[in-house]
Structures are given as C-alpha cells and as structure tokens.
Design an enzyme around this catalytic site. Structure first.
Site, PDB file in Angstrom:
ATOM      1  N   GLU A 263       4.430   0.097   2.275  1.00 48.55           N
ATOM      2  CA  GLU A 263       3.308  -0.834   2.233  1.00 48.55           C
ATOM      3  C   GLU A 263       3.624  -1.984   1.272  1.00 48.55           C
ATOM      4  O   GLU A 263       4.044  -1.761   0.137  1.00 48.55           O
ATOM      5  CB  GLU A 263       2.054  -0.098   1.762  1.00 48.55           C
ATOM      6  CG  GLU A 263       0.835  -0.963   1.608  1.00 48.55           C
ATOM      7  CD  GLU A 263      -0.334  -0.199   0.998  1.00 48.55           C
ATOM      8  OE1 GLU A 263      -1.470  -0.694   1.074  1.00 48.55           O
ATOM      9  OE2 GLU A 263      -0.103   0.902   0.444  1.00 48.55           O
ATOM     10  N   LYS A 321      -4.177  -3.073   8.883  1.00 45.58           N
ATOM     11  CA  LYS A 321      -4.911  -1.917   8.372  1.00 45.58           C
ATOM     12  C   LYS A 321      -6.392  -2.061   8.703  1.00 45.58           C
ATOM     13  O   LYS A 321      -7.024  -3.064   8.359  1.00 45.58           O
ATOM     14  CB  LYS A 321      -4.706  -1.806   6.863  1.00 45.58           C
ATOM     15  CG  LYS A 321      -5.331  -0.574   6.216  1.00 45.58           C
ATOM     16  CD  LYS A 321      -5.015  -0.536   4.728  1.00 45.58           C
ATOM     17  CE  LYS A 321      -5.555   0.712   4.057  1.00 45.58           C
ATOM     18  NZ  LYS A 321      -5.241   0.744   2.614  1.00 45.58           N
ATOM     19  N   CYS A 366      -1.266   3.617   4.416  1.00 45.70           N
ATOM     20  CA  CYS A 366      -1.774   4.273   3.209  1.00 45.70           C
ATOM     21  C   CYS A 366      -3.022   5.123   3.426  1.00 45.70           C
ATOM     22  O   CYS A 366      -2.956   6.250   3.909  1.00 45.70           O
ATOM     23  CB  CYS A 366      -2.017   3.219   2.128  1.00 45.70           C
ATOM     24  SG  CYS A 366      -2.452   3.892   0.500  1.00 45.70           S
TER      25      CYS A 366
END
Length: 492
Positions: A263, A321, A366
């Site tokens: 990330e 995301k 994540c």
C-alpha cells in the site's frame, strides 16, 4: 468493582491474537455470566458489562497508540484517548447481549442466549461508520501452526462469526458441570478429526495461479517525507522488484510472474508518472505487477489505490479502496470540526480483475481484508491480493491481528490470499489457511512462491454471513424456548 470490571475485561482480551490464551476468555465469560446472576438490578448489570467491554477493547486495541505517535506533533492530544475512545464505542456491543441474556432463567438457557447475542452483536459491528469488525471473537482459534489450521477449518462452513458462536458457547458451558465438559471434549475431538479430514482431502480447482513476488521494503513513514527519502524508497523497491521477479522465474519457470508492491509503495501518484512506470517495467523485466499508490481524479479527489501494470509499464486496471478507515482516511459527517488534514474518497467496491499473467484476482487495500464475506467479488477469483502499510501500527499486536484476518479469509473463501506489507508482516496462505511463507516485521526483502490452486467454492463463499446469522438466531430462539419451559416447570 469498577477496577475489577476493567481488569477482568482487559485480561479476557489475552485470548485474542497474538497471545491466544483461551482460558482468559472463558474466565471473562464466566465473570459476565455471574454478573447476570449477582447484580441486583439492570443498571448495575449494565455498568458491569460496559466497564468489562471498555477494558476488553482498550487492551485489545492498545496498539492504536502507535499509529497516533507516528504523527504525534499533530495529534499529540489523541494519544491517551485513541484506544479508550474506540472502546467506548465498542463496549455496548458487549453490554447489550449481557443485559438481554437476563431475560431467561440462569443455567444453560441464559448461557446459550448470551453466546448467541454476543455473536449477533459481534456481527453488527460492520454497521459502525464504515464498519469495525476488528478482533472478532472467533479469531481466538487461530493458533500458529498446524493446530490453528485444524481449529479454523469449520470457518469454511460457518465463517469466523460461526466460530465466535462456538467459542462463546463452549466458554460458558464449560463451567456448567462435568457432563457438559465431557460432551465438549468429545465434540472438540470430532471437530479436530473433521478438520484433519478436510485438510487431508482438499478439493482443488484445476486453475494454475501465477508465481508471486511479494515486496517488503521496510520503509518508515518519516523516511519518505523528504524528496531524497522518497527517491531512495523508490530505488529500493525497484531493486526488490528485479530480484523478486528473477527468483520467481527460477522457482516456477512454467508460470507467469506477478510482483506486488505494498500500500502506497510508490511514494507519489503513479498514474501521473510515466517515467516512473517505465523504470518499474524495466526492473520487472517483462513481468506484470500490482503497485499500491495514491491517485487523484480530475475533480482533485484523492484515492488509495492499486494499479495493475503490464510488461511495458502501462496501467491496465485501477482499483480504488472502497472501505475507508474511520478517523484515519475519512471523518464521519457528524463531527463538526476537522480532525484530519485530508480525506480520501471511497471507490466503487470490490472487483475481480481478469488480466493476462495476473489471472482472476481480487485486489484489496489494507483494512478491507477484515470484512468477512465481503472480500471475494463475482465472478469468483482464483486468488486474493492484499496490500497494506502496517508501519502505522508499530511492532505491536496490530500487524499480527491484521494478519489473522488474512488467514481467516483464506479459509472462508477457499482461496489463496497473499499480503504485501511495507514493514511487515508480508505473508501468504493457501485456501485452507495454511501459511506458505512470511517475512517478519522489520525485515526488508521479497517473499517468492508459486501460488497453489484455489479450493472449490466453500459453503461460506456461497452463502456468506447468512450461515452464522441463522445459526445464532436459531440458538437464541432455542434458548428462549428452553427458558420458557423451565419457567413453566418451576410454576407447575
């Protein structure tokens, strides 16, 4: 008594990763059950349960302080309140089940109702802001090694929430006499035997997955704040890419090779840096890759993204995301003042990429990996790739708890799951949750492996959280029925 409630709650959290002290949870559950018997009124019981939850979640989330300390010059005021503040929000998810369980008589009915309501409340945590199902109780079974593999196999049928129901029910019933303890021992042996059979007779698809090179640069946040530091981090990941791709080709010459940067592994906006993409492609020597990077759109909105690069460095797909971290990546609207210097924009949702070399893969960033039943899109992928930067958590329980969710998603979905983390823990699991390899915290390097084939779709992958939901509701109805019958018998 306030101090006792807090301490027992904190002690009970030792059952969670990475300690796995199961007796601590059983003792905590017994304490709450005894509170339902001994508290003279609803208010006293509510206070006991709330303080227990406050101690439990404060201890379990103590690592949040590390995230604040990385930017202590801006958020110094939040250091003492980060973990307790989250615990205040989460404590009612323990308090309410304890209160409602008192509606039925003491004994097995109350224990069963408490376990069912505890599970339903745990499942309900997905509805807080963007959701916060961190540390589900079922994760206490994820022991390291082969024992943990055996303990979590039923998650392929009932998910981690189903494990929560089993764990809490067993943790209460174990105190209810020798007969029930013998029954629980027999069921535990059957549980392990069934899990051993599943591990020994895997049902695999014929899909051939790529070989992957997972990169871990061990770059600290403060090291990329300057231009020189960002350039040095970029050069490091170029070198790791070149080494990892070469190792992957040597390991699996008959497979395609994919490299993964963590990330925000690229310290900039990769879609706007064509020269940087060419350098990455040159280092990858013809391999495809997935690179974590921020990006902005034409309306100046920023996203936390993964970009798929082909052999020439062209961007072939972008995933933004979609589930953002509350108070970390976005600020809830009800707060009237700004806490964050900048906020991100959520993407459109989990998707499956079907691209040359990569195959069918679901990219995740994540936080998204913690959501049971929400990590595999349609059509079904053959593997899941998660990129993260757990440097914010420090060398604490945080990265280990995060990694536990990765393992559980592998079992639930029957899919190989890999994670590339900037500082650790970089790891990979097969579709049964068996660890294929890892890079420990703070160790720069590459983890190279040939991904195994996915398992055939699991029961949980087909029906999702409906399975533990129906199980928990069924147990709750049975507990109420047994409680009603007991009252009738006492009256008669």
């Amino acid at each position: 008594m306030i101090l006792v409630d807090l301490l027992v709650g904190a002690f009970s959290s030792l059952a969670l990763p990475p300690v796995y002290c199961l007796p601590a949870l059983a003792i905590g559950l017994l304490y709450l059950y005894r509170c339902t018997q001994d508290s003279p009124g609803w208010r006293q019981l509510a206070l006991h349960a709330f303080l227990f939850g406050l101690g439990y979640h404060t201890a379990a989330l103590s690592w949040l302080t590390n995230a604040i300390l990385t930017r202590a010059h801006e958020f110094w005021w939040a250091v003492p309140i980060a973990a307790p503040g989250c615990a205040v929000i989460l404590a009612p998810f323990i308090m309410v089940p304890v209160l409602l369980s008192r509606m039925v008589p003491a004994g097995v009915p109350r224990m069963a109702l408490l376990a069912a309501l505890w599970t339903l409340a745990d499942m309900g945590r997905v509805f807080i802001f963007t959701g916060f199902p961190w540390n589900p109780t079922g994760s206490v079974l994820e022991f390291p090694g082969r024992l943990g593999d055996l303990m979590i196999q039923p998650a392929a049928f009932i998910g981690v929430d189903g494990l929560t129901l089993v764990v809490t029910l067993a943790g209460l019933l174990v105190w209810h006499g020798k007969k029930l303890r013998r029954l629980l021992a027999i069921l535990a042996v059957a549980w392990l035997g069934g899990s051993w059979f599943c591990l020994s007779h895997p049902r695999l698809e014929k899909t051939i997955n790529p070989a992957v090179a997972l990169l871990q640069g061990n770059v600290q946040e403060r090291d990329i704040l300057s231009h020189e530091g960002a350039v040095e981090a970029f050069r490091l990941y170029l070198r790791l890419t070149n080494e990892g791709v070469a190792q992957a080709r040597e390991l699996a010459p008959d497979r395609s090779v994919v490299y993964l940067w963590p990330e925000s592994g690229f310290p900039g906006l990769l879609d706007e840096e064509e020269a940087a993409r060419r350098l990455i492609a040159q280092a990858a020597d013809g391999a495809w890759g997935m690179v974590g990077s921020d990006r902005r759109d034409d309306r100046e909105r920023f996203y936390n993204s993964i970009m798929a690069l082909d052999e020439s460095g062209q961007i072939r797909a972008i995933y933004d995301k979609s589930t953002l971290v509350p108070f970390g990546e976005y600020q809830p609207r009800f707060i009237p003042f700004n806490l964050l210097p900048a906020q991100l924009t959520p993407g459109k949702g989990v998707t499956t990429w079907s691209l040359p070399s990569l195959g069918a893969v679901d990219p995740l960033v994540c936080y998204e990996i913690i959501f049971s039943g929400q990590v595999a899109a349609h059509p079904r992928p053959s593997w899941i790739a998660n990129v993260t930067n757990d440097a914010w958590f420090g060398n604490s329980a945080g990265p280990r708890q995060h990694l536990a969710t990765l393992r559980m998603r592998a079992v639930e979905e029957g899919l190989p799951v890999v994670q590339a983390a900037n500082m650790g823990i970089t790891a990979a699991y097969d579709g049964a949750g068996h660890e294929l390899g890892r890079l420990s915290w703070g160790k720069p390097g590459t983890l190279v492996l040939a991904l195994p084939a996915p398992h055939r779709p699991t029961v949980f992958s087909r029906y999702g959280r409906a399975v533990p939901l129906y199980l928990s509701v069924g147990v709750a109805i049975l507990a109420v029925f047994l409680g009603y019958r007991r009252r009738e018998i006492i009256k008669g």
